[in-house]
Design a protein around this motif. Structure first.
Motif, mmCIF file in Angstrom:
data_model
loop_
_atom_site.group_PDB
_atom_site.id
_atom_site.type_symbol
_atom_site.label_atom_id
_atom_site.label_comp_id
_atom_site.label_asym_id
_atom_site.label_seq_id
_atom_site.Cartn_x
_atom_site.Cartn_y
_atom_site.Cartn_z
ATOM 1 N N GLY A 62 -8.583 3.411 -5.020
ATOM 2 C CA GLY A 62 -7.752 4.603 -5.097
ATOM 3 C C GLY A 62 -7.996 5.307 -6.413
ATOM 4 O O GLY A 62 -9.004 5.055 -7.081
ATOM 5 N N GLU A 76 -3.117 5.591 -3.418
ATOM 6 C CA GLU A 76 -3.840 4.588 -2.649
ATOM 7 C C GLU A 76 -4.868 5.218 -1.722
ATOM 8 O O GLU A 76 -4.669 6.315 -1.209
ATOM 9 N N HIS A 78 -6.096 4.661 1.739
ATOM 10 C CA HIS A 78 -5.636 3.923 2.917
ATOM 11 C C HIS A 78 -6.782 3.270 3.677
ATOM 12 O O HIS A 78 -6.593 2.222 4.305
ATOM 13 N N LEU A 81 -7.311 -0.017 1.978
ATOM 14 C CA LEU A 81 -6.273 -0.977 2.336
ATOM 15 C C LEU A 81 -6.488 -1.524 3.746
ATOM 16 O O LEU A 81 -6.216 -2.699 4.013
ATOM 17 N N ARG A 210 2.443 -3.258 -1.200
ATOM 18 C CA ARG A 210 2.181 -2.100 -2.050
ATOM 19 C C ARG A 210 1.026 -2.430 -2.988
ATOM 20 O O ARG A 210 1.005 -3.490 -3.624
ATOM 21 N N LEU A 211 0.093 -1.507 -3.092
ATOM 22 C CA LEU A 211 -1.111 -1.729 -3.886
ATOM 23 C C LEU A 211 -0.798 -1.956 -5.354
ATOM 24 O O LEU A 211 -1.391 -2.802 -6.017
#
Length: 240
Positions: A62, A76, A78, A81, A210-211
């Motif tokens: 990110g 972030e 996505h 993720l 959560r990152l």
């Protein structure tokens, strides 16, 4: 806090040398590389697990407007993720740490190891070195705002099988406690013998991860980090 780097000099900062250029890394995450974001109108940085310069934004962790990153400064990626979750779903049951957690849960005489997984010595030392509360709540089963796999931790133990959590190492839980919801990637189902149901544990995402939190950004186990980097390199080769 100064940016941590890798250099041969005795200076406080180090730098990784890649393609004859030095690349900065995060102070507490030397495996995360920092690049200037040329597309940003503001002072922003791209964070990546790969040293490729220039980085590919679609494979980056990110962006952040602050170093070290904070929950407010991070945007972030996505797609990244999703790749993290894919890699965990494929390889988590092969992780030596997670295998140990599964065996510990099955052998615990009615305890709630399944609700938070066991903590290893290195993680316990890391936890004790931290000060202050973690970002968000979630000390009990499920935690505040947790859903999906993170609410299943109360089952199991004592040779009955159940679920164990795959969690972020930035804030490892105390022994027998559930991780905070924002630290839980997902869960695996374990049988009464400490093996993974259907051989792979039927991984389920938590939906609460959560990152970046006040405890840091993205702390995978060494095994899963290696698998994720391998997947990112493969994706990088595919896009050219």
């Amino acid at each position: 806090m100064a940016i941590r780097t890798l250099l041969r000099t005795s200076a406080p900062c180090r730098r990784v040398i890649s393609n004859r250029r030095s690349i900065a890394t995060l102070p507490d995450n030397p495996h995360i590389y920092i690049f200037d974001d040329p597309a940003s109108l503001h002072k922003s940085h791209i964070l990546s697990l790969l040293p490729t310069d220039p980085p590919k934004p679609n494979l980056a962790i990110g962006t952040t407007t602050a170093i070290p990153p904070t929950p407010a400064s991070v945007k972030e990626n996505h797609r990244f993720l999703d790749l993290v979750q894919t890699v965990i779903g494929i390889h988590a049951h092969q992780d030596p740490d997670i295998i140990s957690q599964a065996r510990a849960m099955a052998s615990s005489g009615g305890s709630n190891l399944g609700s938070g997984a066991s903590m290893f010595p290195s993680q316990r030392r890391q936890r004790q070195a931290r000060q202050g509360p973690s970002y968000g709540g979630g000390g009990g089963a499920g935690g505040d705002g947790a859903g999906g796999a993170s609410s299943q931790g109360g089952t199991g133990g004592g040779g009955r099988g159940g679920h164990i959590h795959v969690y972020d190492y930035r804030h490892p839980p105390d022994y027998g406690r559930i991780p905070d919801p924002e630290d839980i990637f997902g869960s695996l189902e374990v049988d009464a013998e400490g093996g993974f149901v259907e051989g792979h544990g039927r991984y389920q995402r938590s939906g609460t991860y959560r990152l970046c939190t006040r405890d840091g950004i993205l702390g995978l186990s060494p095994f899963l980090k290696e698998k994720l980097v391998e997947r990112l390199r493969l994706e990088e080769e595919m896009v050219g």
